[in-house]
Each structure stands twice: as C-alpha cells, then as structure tokens.
Enzyme design. Structure first.
Site, mmCIF file in Angstrom:
data_model
loop_
_atom_site.group_PDB
_atom_site.id
_atom_site.type_symbol
_atom_site.label_atom_id
_atom_site.label_comp_id
_atom_site.label_asym_id
_atom_site.label_seq_id
_atom_site.Cartn_x
_atom_site.Cartn_y
_atom_site.Cartn_z
ATOM 1 N N THR A 109 0.874 -1.287 -0.131
ATOM 2 C CA THR A 109 -0.149 0.052 -0.065
ATOM 3 C C THR A 109 1.130 1.240 0.059
ATOM 4 O OG1 THR A 109 -1.683 -1.164 1.227
ATOM 5 C CG2 THR A 109 -1.823 1.138 1.267
ATOM 6 N N HIS B 144 2.032 1.851 -3.530
ATOM 7 C CA HIS B 144 1.066 2.366 -4.343
ATOM 8 C C HIS B 144 1.070 4.014 -4.111
ATOM 9 C CE1 HIS B 144 -0.967 -1.030 -6.032
ATOM 10 N NE2 HIS B 144 -0.786 -1.481 -4.786
#
Lengths: 350, 350, 350, 350
Positions: free
Chosen positions: D49, D52
């Site tokens: 995450t 990202h």
C-alpha cells in the site's frame, strides 16, 4: 472362483451362544450377491465393540443375534465380485466402511449415510471380519492405500473415527484436550497435531499409553489418576478453558469434566459412550454457550479421503501392540480386556 | 440537565435485604460517567431472572449484592450523555443490551461479547431498570425502532433471545419443536415461522399460552400435561424425529425429551436453565450424532438487527398480558410467579 | 411387461442432425438394465438447456452427440424395474434427478454428487424425456409428491434450482435481490420469502413476469429497462447494499451489478450462465469481502426434500404458462425463444 | 510527559505533494485524545500500500490527501494514554490493528469491524507509522507478543493477512495452491502448513522467493515463468484440481488461473488486488460450483489471536530482507519497487 469358493469351509471367531465368550468355529464361505464383493481377509483388528459383544453386556444382549461372526475392522484382497459390480476388481487391495447404508433413506439422501436409518454394522448386525472370507456390498468397499501393509490398513477404520472427531472439532490455531487413552484417543492426538492444533493435551490413565500420545503429537499429557485435569487445563489456559475438548473415553465423569474445562463459546465432542445415563450440569452448557456435538463412525467416504491425507503425518501402526494368527484371538481379547494391549491385529489367513 | 438531575431522588424497585422479596424505595439518580448515557425509563418489563432474584434462590444468593435495583428489560429516552459519547444524543429513543461487555477480553475480541469474561448484567451485577432513571455505558445503547411503543421496545431484549435461538437453529425447510410456554418460547414460534421453518410445533403446559403460540405462528401445539410429546413428534415425523428442538423451558425432563425427539443428525438448542444437574443419556447424543448447543442472551448487536427485521412478521406485544405503574410491581410479580401473567410491563414514570 | 415394451415404437422430440432445430421422430422404447427403471412419461417441460440445444449454440455443438432425444424435466409412472432395483416399484409416481452420478468418484464420495466427475445429464449426454418412455438409473429416481399433478411434478427439478440457490444464500432476516425473470428466478422469489427473507426484491425486464414474482412473494420488483437496479438497491439500503444477491439471469452485466449492489461482507450467488467470459472488477470483491458462490443443479437429494417442504408456500405451477401435447413442441419452443412463455409443459402421452 | 511531548518535532516520511515520491520531513508529535494512545515507534515496515501511495497511482490519487505521513505496519512502546484509556498503560509493548473502526455501524455491529463502513486506515486516511511517534485510538492497540523483537512484531499485521486468508480457506487435509511471492503469499505457505494442509504448493515468479516459501512450509514450488501452473496442478491432482487456491498476487491472469486449477466444489480466495477489472469466465464458477471469496485485512481481533498461536511454527522474520534507519527509507522503497527486497523494516528511532 466364486462358484467353487461357495463350498469352502473356513475358520472364524463367532458368537455361537447368547452368553459371554466366543468360539473358533468352522464356517461356510459366503457367496456374494450381484452387488457384493467377496474379500479374502488378510488382517482384522479387535475393536471395543467386539469386546462388548464378547463380554455380552446389556447392549450386546439387546442387539446381537447368534450365531454370528465377530469383527468389523479388516483389510484384504478381492476374491470375486458380483455381476453388477464395476468399480472393484478381483485382486484389488481393499478394506471397507463397516456401516452398511441403504442409500435411500432420508439420512442417506442428505449426506449422513453413516447414521443411515437402516444401517447394518459388520460384526454387529451381520457376519463380520474375523474369518478368512467376508462378503460386503460393493458400495462400502474402499481401495486401501498401497503404501500401507494390511495391519495398518485394518486400522484405517478406527483411525477414521479419530479423523472424524478432529475434523468436526475444527482445530486450527486452537488448543485441544483429548480425554481417553484408547486407540482412537491416541490417534486423535496425531490427527489434531496434523490438522493444525496449536496445542494438544491428552488426558488418560496409563502412562505407557500417554507416552504414545506424546509420540504421536501431544504437546502435553495428563494422567488423571495423579492430577485433576480440569484444574490443570484451567491453569494452562489462564482460567479461560480449552477451545475444544474431545471426550473419547466414555468414562462417566468425563463429559462433565469436558464441559468444565472448555472455554465459553468452545466445543465439546462426545464420542465415548458411557455405560448408562449420566448426570450433567446443563446450565453450564447454556451460560457458557458450549457446543456439545455427538459423533459416531465416520463420514462416508469424506473421512476416508481425509484419513489417507493425514497418513504422512500420523503413524497409525503406533497403536498396534499385539499381532496373532486368528487362532490366537482369545489371548488378544484377554489382553485388551485387561488393558494390556491397545490395538490387536489378527491374521485370519494364518 | 445532568448536573441538576444528579440531585433528584426517584422511586425504584430494589432488593434491599438478603432475603426473599423486594421493596419500593427512594433512590438517587446516578450521574453518568464520560462514556455513559443516562436514560429516563419509560417502560420496563419483568423477566424470569428478576423472579429468581425476588425469590432469592440459590443462584441469586450466590450472585446478588444488596442493595440493588432490579430489572434489565426497558425502553426510554436519553436524558444526557457523557463527554466521550458521540453516537447517542439526548432525546434519542433507546433501549439497551443488558450484558455490559468489557470489549477487551478474548471473548469480546472474537465476536462473543455476549459471553464476555467480565460481563456485568443490568439488574444482576449492577443497578437495573426498575427505576425512573438508568445509567448505562454508551456501548450497549440500542436505538429503539420508532415503530414500537415503549411497551414493545422493552420486549425487544427477550425477543432477542428467541431470535438468537432460532437463528442458531437454522430452521429453513425444517420442522421445529419448541419446548416451553414462557414468553421467549412463545415468541420463538413466531420467529421460527418467519425464519422459514416448514413446521413449528410448540410444547407447553398451559392451553391459553399455547393458543398464543398458535397465533404467533405455531402449526401445532402440544399440551404435555395431556399427551406425551416424544411419542407425538415421533408419529408426526414417521419415526425419524424432528430436525430441530429448541428447549426453552428449563424443565428437568425437557432436555432428555429433546434428545429423544430429535432426528439423527439433528440439532437441539439448550436455552432453558434447569435448577440443578440432570440425568442425560448421552449415548443417544453419540449414536444419533446430535448437536446440542447451549445458548444464552443475544449476539451483540447482530441479533438486535435481526430482531428488528422480524418485527413485521412477529407481534412481540402479543406476550404482554399485564401493565402496571411501577408502584404496582408486586402485583405483577405475583401474577408471574403464579403463571397468571406472561410478560408484565411496568411504567416507572407513572 | 418389460420384454414386450422393448419392441414398442413411440414418438419423441430429438435432435437428429448437427444443426439448429429438432424433429418429432419415431423411437424404440429403451430396455432398462438391471439397475434401471423404465418410466412412462406423463409430462415433460422445456428448460433453457433444451433451448440451447435446439438453437445449436457453441456450447451445444461442443457437447451434444446426435441423434438424441431432448428434455430432462419430467414426471410419470414406473412401467418396470430392473432385477436389482428394490426401492422403486411398477406403478410408482415419479420424477428424477437429471444429473446421473457415478457414485464412486471423489465428488460423489464427499457429498457433491451433483457435480460428479462422470456426470451424465438427461437430454444432454443421453436420451432425454421428450418421449413417452424413459429409462434412468434407479439411483436418480425420486418419488413425486402425490399432492402434485404431473405438470407440477415436472417443475420440481427447476424448482430445485431455486431452492438450492436460496438455501445456499442463507436468507433468514436478510434482504435479498434476485436478478432474472426466468422460471427459476421467479420461483426463487417464492422460496426466498418462504425461507425467511426479510425483503425480496426481483429485478427483471418484463413487467408481466415481475408481476408473477410479486405474486410468488417479492416485496418489490424492479424493471431494469426503466430504472438502474444498482442505484435503487443502494437507495433502499441507505447506501449499505443488499445482504444477498442471486444472479439468475446470465446477462453479461448482471454479475458486476450484483457485486456493486451487495453490501460489504455480503454474498452473491452466480447461477445464471453468461454466454462468454465477462469483465469483473474483482478488486470490489476483495475490498468488500464479498462471497461469490457459483451454483449449479441441486444437491442430491437434500434439495429435493427441501423443495417438497416449501410446496405449501410456493405455487410452482404459477410459472407454467403453456401446455401442449408432445406434437405441439415446436410452438412451445418458439414461444420460449420469443420470451412469450415462461415454462412450457409437454404431454408425451397425448 | 504528554504535555511536553506535544511540542516535540520528529522526523517522518510523508507525502507532501500530490505527485509521485515522498519526503523526509519534520513533523509535530500529535497529542492523543482522551481515548487515544501515543506510541513511540520502534520499528515500522513497508507494505505494498505504501508503494502505491509513493508511486501515486490512480487509486492513491483518488484516496490520499496530502500532507500525510506514510506507513501502517509498526511496533513500539506506549508513551502515554488518554484519560479514558484503561486497558493500555505507558510502557506497554504494542502494535496496532491498522483499520480504525467506528464500532457503531452495521458492519461493526455484526462482527465485521475490519470492513467498517467508516473505516480509517493508518497511513492511508490519517497519519501513519513512518515517524517516531504515532497516536491511535486505544480500541485498535494490540499488546505485542513479548517473544518477538520489534522487527518481527511489525510484521504481525501482514502476517495477519496470511492467517486470515488461510483460516477462511479451511485447509486441514486439503491441498492448497498459493499464487503470489510477496510477503503475505510466502507467509501463507507457513500458515497453511501449520494449519493442517495436506499439501502446499506455491506459485511465483522469483526462485529466491520460492525458496523461502519452501523453507516456510511449501511442499512444492512452481515458477510460473517456466511452467504452466494450471497444467501442473491438474497433473498433480490427477485432473481433479486443487481443493483450495489462494490468489495473493493481484496479477491480471491469476484469478482465472485460480478458477481453472481449483477442483469442482473447491474454494478460491481473492486477496490480491488487480490494477483494473479483469476478464473472468464465470460460467466456470457456476459449472464447478466454485466458492470465490474476497478477503481483506484481518478479523479484529480474532485473527491477531490466531496469528500468535501460529508463531511457534512460522518464522515471520524469514520474509524480512532489509533493515534501515528511517532516513534510509528511499533505498528500501527502491529495492521493493525493483522486487529486490521482500519486506523492509525501518527504525524511526534511529
């Protein structure tokens, strides 16, 4: 050949009179029907049920019709098959599910063939496996795992009990208490470990058996002759109780102990069969929201598939303590009744 | 206003001495803490638990510390909220889950807050609802359904028992026996019907109550004073037994009856609480592979959501037989103890 | 008599050439084997599968071998039974599970006979039911409910689809969206209602069909030609989404819609079969923890038992719009292909 | 002291501008509210995450508001607690669930707090863990296992993903395919083995990672660059397919492969998140009755408890390949983006 075999007379251990005991007798080899399979029995093993029938207890008197061959655990080779049997061939290495189900009752229809309304159990409701030959419906034949010698293959049926109990208990990441030091309780230690239990604690009465539980996978063993298992489990779990308790002894106090030592929201499996109704504080079940699940036999054939998958991790032969030719059956039975043996294998062909 | 209310004295029904009975007393309105909510109680209803405390039975003697206000079922309006309470506002129409959970124990952590290790029950472990004002942690407050008048909203807590029991029983397409003609057993008839049971058969002792079961949804009612419920269920199911039996009476013979009348592979819910340990033939559990599930309370708050969804189909007010101002509590209690009333609602504000 | 029947020639609707269409042909009545049952077909009904075979689409071309009699839904009377058949008698009123299972593969062994590795489907892999006589293995014969006329009994097989889907969806106290206005989608409305759904919302394209859904139990119907079902369901559920969505249309956009309209933690059943792979935003499945369950056929025979139990609440005949003698099959097929009929019953004996 | 800390400025890795990249910045230590806990972060680790957000992909652009501190995995010591916090004390060794739940929405009410409607994720929706101090609600604090050093304790959160996936897959006695060679896929091999899988087969692209899978418990590894995993799994399972497939890669082809390699009646877990909608042959789901379950995060706190119980069997540190002081974050991020590192631990205090 089937037609010729029909005339052959073999030795068998049978209950011939409605009283305690059994006899080694001569018996006609059965002729299998069109949907049946004739098995030449290589090995058969003695189960607690056989001991009940031998001892002729109240249950046996109400259920057994003499004369009848004892035994249900077995492994062997297919001798011949009926005309309507297609998935089994002569020469196949097999054992069989011992609960012969009808296939058409409500319970068979809904995935519960092992508690079929019309069930017939080998060696209980029809002739059993303590004989050189055995005829069973093709529907219960199971191709034995070729990795296993017959003495191991005959243990797959009680091993299936252990697997059924552990799978229903849903053990991954849980701590698991197993009460009972008979063969299914000991094997359950191995299955629980293989099936992902975080801790396996076996409760029994005999130290030599508890050592086997430890070898098979128990993290800890508890001899209930020397210490209170409820107090100990409470201590081990900081007062919460165990996630799962498998009652596999049938001892009269065991089920209440199981309820006392399981945590709120936990699960108790009742597999052992007490000799009579027992006193249970069912308010404990309610306040703790305990799930108490009765279990018997094995799922047909889901449990058999699972049992094979656990074989690399569980040495089923570890519970075999004695082997005899069929003619030595009395010695095997005596050792079992005195708790000197755990699992006794008989060799009918010898 | 909170600060002013703090000084107000109200009437309450409380256990003031460690002996049978209770008293209408004056009581200081509690001041809620930062995470608490003060509720002005519009309606409160009497539960079996209150009757145990009133009667001062063995369980009550071991659990209750006097002085303490009785009662846990209730509905009302939020008077004020603590500084850390954000999802409840003064004026909200509410009731509350009566099991106050800690939120941090293993059971709370794993979705079982209703059997929290540190649970405190309203009216059992802390002051209850038979008073004009009540302080509870905000975590247990439930916004009552605006469709319901207070006398119905106060019944949502025991209705939640019925819902919890039926949902755990998994009734769609099944035939369901309900043993017990108290309010939760009667409401369970309605829930079982609404939740998809194919047949609902209520067993009780009082015909007027069984009529209510029929109105709420039972297909058939059985007065166990006049006929043997086990024999009848066996006949209705052609000897197979019922799919599910909900034991909601606590009668000493009821659980064995439940096991006797359930089919192999069926499920028995134990919700009723027997006064003492009972004799149970657990071999039946084993041979029939019965699932015996103890249940208590309600899931927090899953059951509350489900309960609201069943309201269009189940008239919860149908079990309310008597309504009194708080000062009439003794008459209500007497009627309940004599089984002349089913559910009694008290109005503290009146 | 079996031996005489063997020579009789009857009319049947069959696919005779590898191209679109079918023909009314003469056909020899089959002679049942020892484990088979010969059924005189009273009524047979046309299913979507028959339409695929008639239209000779890509799936049909890859699966069907000509010549072959079409049809699998049916009801009738047993004409004769093979020598090994014991639980069915001549004269019995029957229908049959249309998935003929082997009974010995891993999937049959583990309670999944309906997805048997060696499955043969009536009218797909072997001769079907659009003929006066039909031979099937005794293992798939189901004793039809005597309450039902043949035209209703023939619908029990697709009704079983609806029951299988709803039971797997676990609907009590839930709101349920059903996408699809074919017979199984419409009947699913009735089943969902009977099985305890709190709300049943049917999505379709044809108002007259949606009216039937409402009659069968839908609380609300949504014509997807006129309004966006995803937006509407979101509104009805205050933005949360539906608890359960049953995708029973096979429309290409429907499965993504189902995922879009289901709530986090909800369940989508995929029963409709799209004509080709479709685009799916599977990140939605992940972030919402959606359970997407593919389902086919019915559980054998658990679903059949459940289906009978729902009959008092679901009028299965409500989806029958047209009835023809077997010779009128072409008109029935045309009406189905034009969506002018919902369920068409053929009478082979007429 | 809390009041003094409030003024202290520390270093943090934050996204300061709406574009790719991140910066090491100075940041005011937050002051915890009455229900919050201030943690001094000993170790924090980088998750996909974070990558990202660093890369500023479409998802990040739509979700992240700058400026914000990155990171959610962490372990450390409690510095201070708010006035309403009682179960956590200064000095406690802790980590935290990274999904901050509201506790009052429908999903929190029904045991699904990890998919709370109002969820805030650390480092996504509010300031994260790549800083010396972190304030979180007390409700998400987890007491870290004292057996673990901080670098292992920070991995417990992604390890919880692996545990959640494996527990939902129900692996005992099953063969299990794991697709994906990121840290959660590798750790899942260890969990699947510990949780009772009969066979664990890991599919990945990098041999050095597959070696770690084997060390952690995989019976076999498959490099999908060199061989077709679908064909191989089919061969290993004699054409039946695997019981369970865990898709933990997010690769676009992986989910269809998972459906292709799972057996009829099997289960596929979708945990990996594809970058865009993908093409899926959902007819396969239907005909094979596949269960496709999307999963995210971990159950709060059931999974955390389970994860600790698996620690004796799974060496979570085995996936840690690189450790840096906080100031070395860029090197760690680069290695991850180039797949040169598996799990990178940062030490904010250094």
């Amino acid at each position: 050949m089937l037609s010729e075999r029909n005339e052959i007379v073999v030795q068998a251990v049978a209950k011939t009179r409605p009283e305690p005991g059994a006899d080694l007798v001569n018996w006609n080899v059965p002729k299998p029907g069109p949907a049946e399979v004739l098995i030449r029995v290589s090995a058969a093993s003695i189960c607690g049920t056989d001991m009940h029938i031998y001892s002729w207890d109240e249950w046996a008197r109400s259920r057994i019709h003499v004369p009848q061959i004892l035994g249900h655990e077995h492994a062997g080779y297919v001798e011949s098959v009926g005309s309507e049997v297609h998935h089994v061939q002569p020469g196949d290495y097999v054992t069989a599910e011992t609960h012969i189900f009808c296939g058409t009752c409500y319970l068979c229809h809904t995935g519960n063939a092992h508690i079929c309304r019309n069930v017939e159990i080998l060696g209980v409701d029809r002739n059993g496996t303590f004989a050189e030959y055995l005829a069973v419906p093709a529907s219960v034949v199971w191709h034995a795992d070729p990795r296993l010698p017959p003495k191991a293959a005959t243990v797959m049926e009680p091993f299936g009990n252990s697997v059924h109990v552990v799978m229903k208990a849903a053990v991954p990441a849980k701590n698991v208490v197993i009460i009972g030091d008979g063969p299914t309780g000991l094997l359950a230690a191995g299955v629980a470990r293989a099936a992902g239990a975080a801790a396996v604690w076996n409760v029994g009465l005999l130290d030599d058996r508890l050592e086997i539980a430890a070898e098979l996978g128990a993290h800890k063993t508890i001899n209930a002759s020397h210490e209170d298992p409820v107090a100990l489990i409470n201590r081990l779990t900081e007062g919460l109780g165990a996630d799962v308790v498998l009652e596999m002894s049938g001892a009269e106090v065991a089920l209440q102990q199981a309820v006392d030592m399981v945590r709120p929201g936990g699960r108790v499996i009742a597999f052992g069969i007490p000799a009579r109704p027992l006193s249970l504080n069912t308010a404990d079940l309610v306040f703790k929201e305990v799930e108490l699940l009765g279990l018997v036999g094995r799922r047909i054939f889901e449990t058999w598939h699972q049992a094979e998958r656990f074989l690399p991790q569980v040495d089923v032969q570890r519970v075999i303590t004695d082997e005899f030719p069929l003619s030595g059956w009395q010695e095997g039975m005596d050792k079992l009744l005195n708790r000197k043996a755990i699992k006794v294998v008989l060799y009918p062909g010898q």
